[in-house]
Design an enzyme around this catalytic site. Structure first.
Site, PDB file in Angstrom:
ATOM      1  N   TYR A  53       0.830  -1.223   0.000  1.00  0.00           N
ATOM      2  CA  TYR A  53       0.000   0.000   0.000  1.00  0.00           C
ATOM      3  C   TYR A  53       0.857   1.263   0.000  1.00  0.00           C
ATOM      4  O   TYR A  53       0.430   2.288  -0.526  1.00  0.00           O
ATOM      5  CB  TYR A  53      -0.996  -0.016   1.169  1.00  0.00           C
ATOM      6  CG  TYR A  53      -2.138  -0.965   0.894  1.00  0.00           C
ATOM      7  CD1 TYR A  53      -3.185  -0.591   0.045  1.00  0.00           C
ATOM      8  CD2 TYR A  53      -2.151  -2.243   1.420  1.00  0.00           C
ATOM      9  CE1 TYR A  53      -4.214  -1.470  -0.254  1.00  0.00           C
ATOM     10  CE2 TYR A  53      -3.181  -3.134   1.123  1.00  0.00           C
ATOM     11  CZ  TYR A  53      -4.205  -2.734   0.294  1.00  0.00           C
ATOM     12  OH  TYR A  53      -5.219  -3.608  -0.014  1.00  0.00           O
ATOM     13  N   ARG A  56       1.342   1.896  -3.568  1.00  0.00           N
ATOM     14  CA  ARG A  56       0.115   2.443  -4.171  1.00  0.00           C
ATOM     15  C   ARG A  56      -0.036   3.926  -3.799  1.00  0.00           C
ATOM     16  O   ARG A  56      -0.426   4.752  -4.589  1.00  0.00           O
ATOM     17  CB  ARG A  56      -1.139   1.697  -3.694  1.00  0.00           C
ATOM     18  CG  ARG A  56      -1.148   0.185  -3.794  1.00  0.00           C
ATOM     19  CD  ARG A  56      -1.506  -0.291  -5.175  1.00  0.00           C
ATOM     20  NE  ARG A  56      -0.438  -0.105  -6.119  1.00  0.00           N
ATOM     21  CZ  ARG A  56       0.705  -0.812  -6.125  1.00  0.00           C
ATOM     22  NH1 ARG A  56       0.935  -1.745  -5.227  1.00  0.00           N
ATOM     23  NH2 ARG A  56       1.623  -0.590  -7.023  1.00  0.00           N
ATOM     24  N   GLN A  86     -15.692   2.221  -5.504  1.00  0.00           N
ATOM     25  CA  GLN A  86     -14.963   1.092  -4.909  1.00  0.00           C
ATOM     26  C   GLN A  86     -13.483   1.423  -4.856  1.00  0.00           C
ATOM     27  O   GLN A  86     -12.691   0.648  -4.331  1.00  0.00           O
ATOM     28  CB  GLN A  86     -15.175  -0.164  -5.752  1.00  0.00           C
ATOM     29  CG  GLN A  86     -16.629  -0.589  -5.831  1.00  0.00           C
ATOM     30  CD  GLN A  86     -16.851  -1.630  -6.930  1.00  0.00           C
ATOM     31  OE1 GLN A  86     -16.692  -2.825  -6.719  1.00  0.00           O
ATOM     32  NE2 GLN A  86     -17.200  -1.166  -8.109  1.00  0.00           N
ATOM     33  N   HIS A 104     -14.785   0.962  -0.205  1.00  0.00           N
ATOM     34  CA  HIS A 104     -13.689   0.051   0.160  1.00  0.00           C
ATOM     35  C   HIS A 104     -12.519   0.756   0.846  1.00  0.00           C
ATOM     36  O   HIS A 104     -11.413   0.235   0.886  1.00  0.00           O
ATOM     37  CB  HIS A 104     -13.193  -0.693  -1.086  1.00  0.00           C
ATOM     38  CG  HIS A 104     -14.219  -1.630  -1.651  1.00  0.00           C
ATOM     39  ND1 HIS A 104     -14.170  -2.153  -2.906  1.00  0.00           N
ATOM     40  CD2 HIS A 104     -15.355  -2.144  -1.093  1.00  0.00           C
ATOM     41  CE1 HIS A 104     -15.218  -2.942  -3.118  1.00  0.00           C
ATOM     42  NE2 HIS A 104     -15.962  -2.947  -2.034  1.00  0.00           N
TER      43      HIS A 104
HETATM   44  N1  APR Z   1     -12.473   2.646 -18.803  1.00  0.00           N
HETATM   45  C1  APR Z   1     -13.532   2.017 -18.222  1.00  0.00           C
HETATM   46  N2  APR Z   1     -13.454   0.763 -17.755  1.00  0.00           N
HETATM   47  C2  APR Z   1     -12.283   0.120 -17.880  1.00  0.00           C
HETATM   48  C3  APR Z   1     -11.149   0.711 -18.461  1.00  0.00           C
HETATM   49  C4  APR Z   1     -11.284   2.046 -18.950  1.00  0.00           C
HETATM   50  N3  APR Z   1     -10.263   2.698 -19.516  1.00  0.00           N
HETATM   51  N4  APR Z   1     -10.131  -0.188 -18.431  1.00  0.00           N
HETATM   52  C5  APR Z   1     -10.609  -1.278 -17.840  1.00  0.00           C
HETATM   53  N5  APR Z   1     -11.906  -1.113 -17.505  1.00  0.00           N
HETATM   54  C6  APR Z   1     -12.839  -2.026 -16.833  1.00  0.00           C
HETATM   55  C7  APR Z   1     -12.548  -3.490 -17.029  1.00  0.00           C
HETATM   56  O1  APR Z   1     -13.176  -3.972 -18.217  1.00  0.00           O
HETATM   57  C8  APR Z   1     -13.151  -4.121 -15.796  1.00  0.00           C
HETATM   58  O2  APR Z   1     -14.506  -4.478 -16.006  1.00  0.00           O
HETATM   59  O3  APR Z   1     -12.707  -1.811 -15.453  1.00  0.00           O
HETATM   60  C9  APR Z   1     -13.105  -2.978 -14.762  1.00  0.00           C
HETATM   61  C10 APR Z   1     -12.135  -3.211 -13.649  1.00  0.00           C
HETATM   62  O4  APR Z   1     -12.571  -4.307 -12.912  1.00  0.00           O
HETATM   63  P1  APR Z   1     -11.812  -4.776 -11.610  1.00  0.00           P
HETATM   64  O5  APR Z   1     -10.355  -4.781 -11.889  1.00  0.00           O
HETATM   65  O6  APR Z   1     -12.449  -6.024 -11.149  1.00  0.00           O
HETATM   66  O7  APR Z   1     -12.073  -3.576 -10.572  1.00  0.00           O
HETATM   67  P2  APR Z   1     -13.321  -3.293  -9.652  1.00  0.00           P
HETATM   68  O8  APR Z   1     -14.570  -3.739 -10.310  1.00  0.00           O
HETATM   69  O9  APR Z   1     -13.210  -1.880  -9.232  1.00  0.00           O
HETATM   70  O10 APR Z   1     -12.999  -4.220  -8.432  1.00  0.00           O
HETATM   71  C11 APR Z   1     -13.828  -4.194  -7.317  1.00  0.00           C
HETATM   72  O11 APR Z   1     -12.367  -5.600  -6.050  1.00  0.00           O
HETATM   73  O12 APR Z   1     -10.129  -6.024  -5.663  1.00  0.00           O
HETATM   74  C12 APR Z   1     -11.289  -5.505  -5.137  1.00  0.00           C
HETATM   75  O13 APR Z   1     -11.624  -3.955  -3.441  1.00  0.00           O
HETATM   76  C13 APR Z   1     -11.126  -4.080  -4.748  1.00  0.00           C
HETATM   77  O14 APR Z   1     -12.571  -2.208  -5.135  1.00  0.00           O
HETATM   78  C14 APR Z   1     -12.017  -3.365  -5.721  1.00  0.00           C
HETATM   79  C15 APR Z   1     -13.082  -4.394  -6.043  1.00  0.00           C
END
Ligand code: APR
Length: 228
Positions: A53, A56, A86, A104
């Site tokens: 972290y 990050r 999130q 989160h």
């Molecule tokens: N614009 C919009 N969406 C995008 C882009 C972009 N430029 N690039 C990628 N994505 C999309 C991907 O297609 C994917 O569906 O963003 C999404 C990211 O998904 P995750 O990585 O799963 O992130 P998130 O949904 O925020 O995860 C939820 O999981 O790890 C935990 O606590 C953490 O808050 C997080 C939670």
């Protein structure tokens, strides 16, 4: 004013240079999510979690909000905007949004490892030996896998009250956040911006824009303003 509630995930910050969680090889910056984002990981290796972290947090000082964050802030002129994010970054705040719920947690805060109500502003590294006022080791103020999501009730209320519910850049794989889509009213307009498939599950009910966050928001902005 109509109520516009927005659920954002890692994808909205991708174009600012922050990596998403699930797009690549299932690893988050070369670590398994359990190692760095769970109470088990914390028990196993606090130094690793803190360093993860810390990296990050250092990165967050280097990046800027993008056009998608900025256009959401601009929408406050036309709607009662509530953002449920999130994301642990502060890019919505820096773009100027004023009503943000961090489901989160927040990277720029720390808390006591024994009492999540002892919360501190924390913009720099957290090190082993840094203590909260109760004498416990400080930890990142993050909701890890397996932990309660204390703001869920408030988020659910925001979803229920929405006239328009906009979902940007989340895979909708993580609950309870993804369940917010089930809270919206029958006549609420649901819009999803994501360049890839998501777990939206609402079939034809959702207006799905297969775009990146910045491109999608540029295309959507005027259309939304017309609905205000
Ligand atoms: N614009 C919009 N969406 C995008 C882009 C972009 N430029 N690039 C990628 N994505 C999309 C991907 O297609 C994917 O569906 O963003 C999404 C990211 O998904 P995750 O990585 O799963 O992130 P998130 O949904 O925020 O995860 C939820 O999981 O790890 C935990 O606590 C953490 O808050 C997080 C939670």
């Amino acid at each position: 004013m109509k109520k516009l509630t927005i659920l954002t995930g890692a994808g909205i910050s991708a174009e600012s240079g922050i990596k998403t969680f699930r797009d690549g090889d299932g690893l988050w910056e070369n670590h398994s999510i359990t190692d760095v984002a769970s109470p088990e990981g914390w028990r196993r290796d606090r130094a690793l979690v803190l360093e993860f972290y810390n990296q990050r947090r250092r990165q967050l000082h280097e990046v800027e909000p993008n056009d998608a964050h900025c256009l959401l802030a601009e929408l406050e002129k036309y709607f009662e905007v509530r953002i449920i994010t999130q994301n642990i970054d502060d890019l919505h705040e820096r773009a100027g949004s004023t009503n943000i719920l961090h489901l989160h947690g927040e990277l720029f805060k720390s808390c006591s490892s024994n009492n999540k109500n002892l919360i501190y502003e924390h913009k720099h590294d957290i090190n082993i030996g840094d203590k909260a006022e109760d004498g416990s080791q400080l930890r990142p103020f993050i909701v890890w896998f397996g932990e309660d999501v204390p703001l869920m009730k408030e988020a659910s209320q925001m979803a229920k009250e929405a006239d328009i519910f906009l979902v940007i850049g989340t895979s909708l794989q993580v609950y309870p956040a993804a369940g917010l889509l089930h809270d919206i009213k029958d006549n609420c307009l649901l819009i999803v911006i994501n360049p890839n498939e998501t777990n939206v599950g609402y079939g034809q009910r959702a207006v799905v824009m297969k775009e990146t966050a910045t491109q999608g928001m540029k295309l959507l902005f005027d259309k939304l303003v017309n609905l205000a």
